[in-house]
Design a protein around this motif. Structure first.
Motif, PDB file in Angstrom:
ATOM      1  N   HIS A   4       0.092  47.416  -0.955  1.00 38.27           N
ATOM      2  CA  HIS A   4       1.332  47.243  -0.196  1.00 38.27           C
ATOM      3  C   HIS A   4       1.962  48.607   0.116  1.00 38.27           C
ATOM      4  O   HIS A   4       2.410  48.853   1.237  1.00 38.27           O
ATOM      5  N   MET A   5       1.977  49.502  -0.875  1.00 41.50           N
ATOM      6  CA  MET A   5       2.522  50.857  -0.684  1.00 41.50           C
ATOM      7  C   MET A   5       1.682  51.629   0.331  1.00 41.50           C
ATOM      8  O   MET A   5       2.227  52.315   1.196  1.00 41.50           O
ATOM      9  N   LEU A   6       0.367  51.504   0.250  1.00 45.86           N
ATOM     10  CA  LEU A   6      -0.517  52.182   1.190  1.00 45.86           C
ATOM     11  C   LEU A   6      -0.275  51.677   2.612  1.00 45.86           C
ATOM     12  O   LEU A   6      -0.192  52.472   3.557  1.00 45.86           O
ATOM     13  N   GLY A   7      -0.142  50.380   2.781  1.00 42.49           N
ATOM     14  CA  GLY A   7       0.145  49.813   4.098  1.00 42.49           C
ATOM     15  C   GLY A   7       1.471  50.311   4.652  1.00 42.49           C
ATOM     16  O   GLY A   7       1.593  50.605   5.846  1.00 42.49           O
ATOM     17  N   ALA A  11       1.914  52.679   8.027  1.00 42.68           N
ATOM     18  CA  ALA A  11       2.746  52.221   9.149  1.00 42.68           C
ATOM     19  C   ALA A  11       3.960  53.125   9.379  1.00 42.68           C
ATOM     20  O   ALA A  11       4.511  53.161  10.481  1.00 42.68           O
ATOM     21  N   LEU A  12       4.373  53.846   8.355  1.00 40.40           N
ATOM     22  CA  LEU A  12       5.586  54.649   8.442  1.00 40.40           C
ATOM     23  C   LEU A  12       5.450  55.819   9.421  1.00 40.40           C
ATOM     24  O   LEU A  12       6.333  56.048  10.248  1.00 40.40           O
ATOM     25  N   ALA A  13       4.344  56.553   9.349  1.00 39.06           N
ATOM     26  CA  ALA A  13       4.173  57.737  10.202  1.00 39.06           C
ATOM     27  C   ALA A  13       4.199  57.392  11.694  1.00 39.06           C
ATOM     28  O   ALA A  13       4.962  58.004  12.455  1.00 39.06           O
ATOM     29  N   PRO A  14       3.415  56.416  12.174  1.00 33.97           N
ATOM     30  CA  PRO A  14       3.502  56.089  13.610  1.00 33.97           C
ATOM     31  C   PRO A  14       4.874  55.552  14.010  1.00 33.97           C
ATOM     32  O   PRO A  14       5.334  55.786  15.136  1.00 33.97           O
ATOM     33  N   SER A  15       5.534  54.850  13.107  1.00 31.40           N
ATOM     34  CA  SER A  15       6.874  54.340  13.414  1.00 31.40           C
ATOM     35  C   SER A  15       7.862  55.486  13.622  1.00 31.40           C
ATOM     36  O   SER A  15       8.676  55.457  14.553  1.00 31.40           O
ATOM     37  N   ILE A  16       7.793  56.481  12.773  1.00 28.80           N
ATOM     38  CA  ILE A  16       8.696  57.635  12.892  1.00 28.80           C
ATOM     39  C   ILE A  16       8.403  58.404  14.172  1.00 28.80           C
ATOM     40  O   ILE A  16       9.314  58.808  14.895  1.00 28.80           O
TER      41      ILE A  16
END
Length: 120
Positions: A4-7, A11-16
Motif C-alpha cells: 500500500h505504501m509503495l503504491g 502515485a505521488l510523484a506523477p500527481s505532484i
C-alpha cells in the motif's frame, strides 16, 4: 502494508508533477503580488528561529507554522517591492550604460587610437 505504501509513493510523484504543470485560474493569480519565492527563501529560516527562541514550547506547532508563514510572506512581499523589483529596474539602466562603455572601448581599441598612444 508495504504494498500500500509503495503504491502511494508510486502515485505521488506523477500527481505532484501533474499539479505543478496544471494551469488553473487560482494558480495563474499567484504572481499578482510579485515574486515572493526568493524573499520566503531568505527570511523563513530566520523568522522560524526567532519564533522558537522567543516562544519555544509555549506555542503549538500550528501556531509556529501560522506565524512563521504569515511573517515570511510579509517580509517577502516587502523585500520584493522595496528591494528586488527596484533593483531589477536598474538592470535596464546598467545594460544601456554597459553597451555605451563597450562601444567606447571598441572604438578606442582601433588602429588610430593605438597610433595616437604611440605618438604620446
Amino acid at each position: 502494508m508495504g504494498q500500500h505504501m509503495l503504491g502511494t509513493l508510486i502515485a505521488l510523484a506523477p500527481s505532484i508533477i501533474g499539479f505543478g504543470n496544471a494551469s488553473t485560474p487560482i494558480l495563474r493569480r499567484f504572481g499578482r503580488c510579485g515574486d515572493l519565492s526568493y524573499g520566503v527563501y531568505l527570511y523563513a529560516f530566520m523568522i522560524q528561529q526567532v519564533l522558537i527562541w522567543r516562544f519555544g514550547a509555549r506555542m503549538t506547532f500550528a501556531g509556529h507554522l501560522a506565524w512563521a508563514s504569515a511573517l515570511s510572506l510579509a517580509f517577502a512581499w516587502l523585500s520584493w517591492h522595496l528591494i528586488e523589483k527596484p533593483s531589477l529596474g536598474l538592470k535596464q539602466i546598467y545594460r544601456s550604460g554597459a553597451a555605451k562603455v563597450v562601444t567606447m572601448i571598441r572604438s578606442k581599441s582601433g588602429p588610430r587610437y593605438r597610433e595616437a598612444l604611440r605618438d604620446q
